[in-house]
Design a protein around this motif. Structure first.
Motif, PDB file in Angstrom:
ATOM      1  N   THR A   1     110.432 -95.754 -31.577  1.00  0.00           N
ATOM      2  CA  THR A   1     110.729 -94.458 -32.194  1.00  0.00           C
ATOM      3  C   THR A   1     109.635 -94.058 -33.171  1.00  0.00           C
ATOM      4  N   GLU A   2     109.134 -95.007 -33.937  1.00  0.00           N
ATOM      5  CA  GLU A   2     108.036 -94.720 -34.859  1.00  0.00           C
ATOM      6  C   GLU A   2     106.769 -94.336 -34.100  1.00  0.00           C
ATOM      7  N   SER A   3     106.548 -94.948 -32.941  1.00  0.00           N
ATOM      8  CA  SER A   3     105.322 -94.691 -32.182  1.00  0.00           C
ATOM      9  C   SER A   3     105.237 -93.264 -31.655  1.00  0.00           C
ATOM     10  N   LEU A   4     106.353 -92.571 -31.579  1.00  0.00           N
ATOM     11  CA  LEU A   4     106.358 -91.207 -31.040  1.00  0.00           C
ATOM     12  C   LEU A   4     105.631 -90.227 -31.957  1.00  0.00           C
ATOM     13  N   GLY A   5     105.721 -90.447 -33.252  1.00  0.00           N
ATOM     14  CA  GLY A   5     105.013 -89.589 -34.199  1.00  0.00           C
ATOM     15  C   GLY A   5     105.705 -88.288 -34.532  1.00  0.00           C
ATOM     16  N   CYS A   6     106.879 -88.052 -33.979  1.00  0.00           N
ATOM     17  CA  CYS A   6     107.564 -86.784 -34.251  1.00  0.00           C
ATOM     18  C   CYS A   6     108.580 -86.905 -35.387  1.00  0.00           C
ATOM     19  N   TYR A   7     108.847 -88.123 -35.820  1.00  0.00           N
ATOM     20  CA  TYR A   7     109.707 -88.329 -36.989  1.00  0.00           C
ATOM     21  C   TYR A   7     108.826 -88.567 -38.213  1.00  0.00           C
ATOM     22  N   ASP A   8     109.230 -87.997 -39.339  1.00  0.00           N
ATOM     23  CA  ASP A   8     108.508 -88.265 -40.586  1.00  0.00           C
ATOM     24  C   ASP A   8     108.819 -89.665 -41.103  1.00  0.00           C
ATOM     25  N   ARG A   9     110.002 -90.157 -40.745  1.00  0.00           N
ATOM     26  CA  ARG A   9     110.425 -91.476 -41.199  1.00  0.00           C
ATOM     27  C   ARG A   9     111.459 -92.008 -40.215  1.00  0.00           C
ATOM     28  N   VAL A  10     111.423 -93.297 -39.925  1.00  0.00           N
ATOM     29  CA  VAL A  10     112.387 -93.925 -39.026  1.00  0.00           C
ATOM     30  C   VAL A  10     113.012 -95.108 -39.735  1.00  0.00           C
ATOM     31  N   LEU A  11     114.351 -95.156 -39.713  1.00  0.00           N
ATOM     32  CA  LEU A  11     115.093 -96.226 -40.371  1.00  0.00           C
ATOM     33  C   LEU A  11     116.024 -96.912 -39.387  1.00  0.00           C
ATOM     34  N   ALA A  12     116.278 -98.194 -39.615  1.00  0.00           N
ATOM     35  CA  ALA A  12     117.355 -98.874 -38.909  1.00  0.00           C
ATOM     36  C   ALA A  12     118.677 -98.409 -39.511  1.00  0.00           C
ATOM     37  N   TYR A  13     119.737 -98.503 -38.726  1.00  0.00           N
ATOM     38  CA  TYR A  13     121.040 -98.018 -39.186  1.00  0.00           C
ATOM     39  C   TYR A  13     121.443 -98.640 -40.526  1.00  0.00           C
TER      40      TYR A  13
END
Length: 368
Positions: A219-231
């Motif tokens: 999900t982080e590799s996509l680059g479309c999220y400013d931030r990615v977190l685990a639940y």
């Protein structure tokens, strides 16, 4: 079994059966056509169709005679193998919404250059977006070498486009942040991609994805999220930030955590999917706003009024073209296609999706 049809138990999606497909040999009326389902996509979106089958009437498109079971619809391609209907010729190929079966019988209505609508009596009260069969030979967006991407992503990305449009049309409900659950799912990252195209414009929110630890790196590799977190890291988000929650998971426990964390700072709670189908639950008694189910056809209807069919089509086509660039990137594609044939491989793909074991980068294109 000569002509298999896949059915699932409506209140337990893990229970499946194969039955003989009656549509393969049933006598045709003069106003009907028979199509051979050639290939279809299977994604977590189809799990959502099953999870919300009663609420949003997905079970009603292809009724099942086995009590307690239903046919989960899929997007794909089919060829006409029998027709006495003028304007629909044997050998023509159509993109549309089909059952996971070898064949389907339809009653064409509103036939024109672009295709037809299934006018069967049981479908007349269902939303026309799902009843339209698109003629591949005249579809300006059709490319034979992109059928897999079209089946796997086009209906999902249209939903993504409409979620982004709905939120922007409402000024993001005054929020500064959009939080998307099940962020590795295709509809989720399509939505994040649309939102990311607004970066740098006035009022554009930051986009945060929630996902499992196993899918966080993808999900982080996509680059479309400013931030990615685990639940489990939800609590690290600032609770005072006005936030819109876009729920692709359907998980009632997660929804309760999000609502409790943000409380009155949760500007809007948008329920979309059911990837966590075994954790579904209602929205009563939650802190903050009551969750609202997003129904893509309603936003389509609004934009048809605002922009007209050509205007809406042009905007979706432009967004789709932009999306296909990272999806099909030769070095790091967002999507790889896994092709399968026959009941065993269809059932295996379904169970992977139900259990949440599918590689998020992979999409299943299947046939019977």
């Amino acid at each position: 079994m000569d002509h298999p049809s896949f059915i699932v138990q409506r209140d337990n999606l893990r229970e499946t059966r194969w039955v003989e497909d009656e549509a393969a040999s049933a006598p045709l009326a003069a106003d009907q056509v028979r199509l051979r389902v050639d290939g279809f996509a299977l994604t977590s979106n189809n799990v959502t169709y099953g999870a919300f089958g009663d609420t949003l009437r997905y079970w009603d498109f292809y009724p099942c005679a086995v009590e307690g079971f239903g046919r989960v619809p899929v997007w794909g391609f089919a060829n006409v193998v029998e027709s006495g209907v003028e304007g629909v010729a044997v050998g023509e190929r159509f993109y549309g919404y089909y059952p996971m079966s070898s064949h389907v019988v339809m009653q064409p209505a509103g036939i024109d250059n672009s295709g037809f609508v299934d006018g069967a009596p049981h479908r007349r009260e269902l939303h026309p977006v799902y009843n339209k069969l698109t003629r591949c030979s005249t579809d300006p967006g059709y490319r034979a070498d992109q059928e897999a991407e079209m089946a796997l992503l086009r209906p999902l990305y249209i939903t993504s486009f409409l979620i982004d449009d709905f939120l922007a049309d409402n000024g993001f409900f005054g929020a500064q942040q959009v939080l998307i659950a099940s962020a590795s799912s295709k509809t989720a990252y399509g939505t994040a991609f649309c939102l990311s195209r607004r970066r740098g414009t006035p009022g554009a929110p930051t986009v945060v994805g929630l996902t499992s630890p196993a899918n966080r790196a993808f999900t982080e590799s996509l680059g479309c999220y400013d931030r990615v977190l685990a639940y489990d890291d939800l609590a690290t988000l600032a609770a005072a930030t006005p936030t819109v929650y876009v729920d692709m998971s359907g998980s009632a426990p997660l929804r309760a955590q999000v609502h409790a964390h943000f409380g009155d700072r949760l500007a809007y709670s948008c329920s979309v999917g059911g990837t966590h189908w075994d954790e579904l639950g209602g929205g009563k008694g939650l802190a903050g706003p009551r969750p609202v189910m997003f129904f893509a056809p309603a936003q389509i209807k609004k934009r048809l009024g605002d922009w007209g069919g050509a205007g809406l089509g042009q905007r979706i086509a432009e967004a789709w073209s932009a999306f296909m660039k990272p999806v099909g990137d030769a070095r790091t594609p967002w999507l790889t296609v896994a092709r399968g044939r026959g009941p065993r491989e269809v059932e295996q793909a379904w169970r992977e999706l139900i259990d949440g074991r599918t590689d998020p980068r992979r999409g299943h294109l299947l046939s019977l």
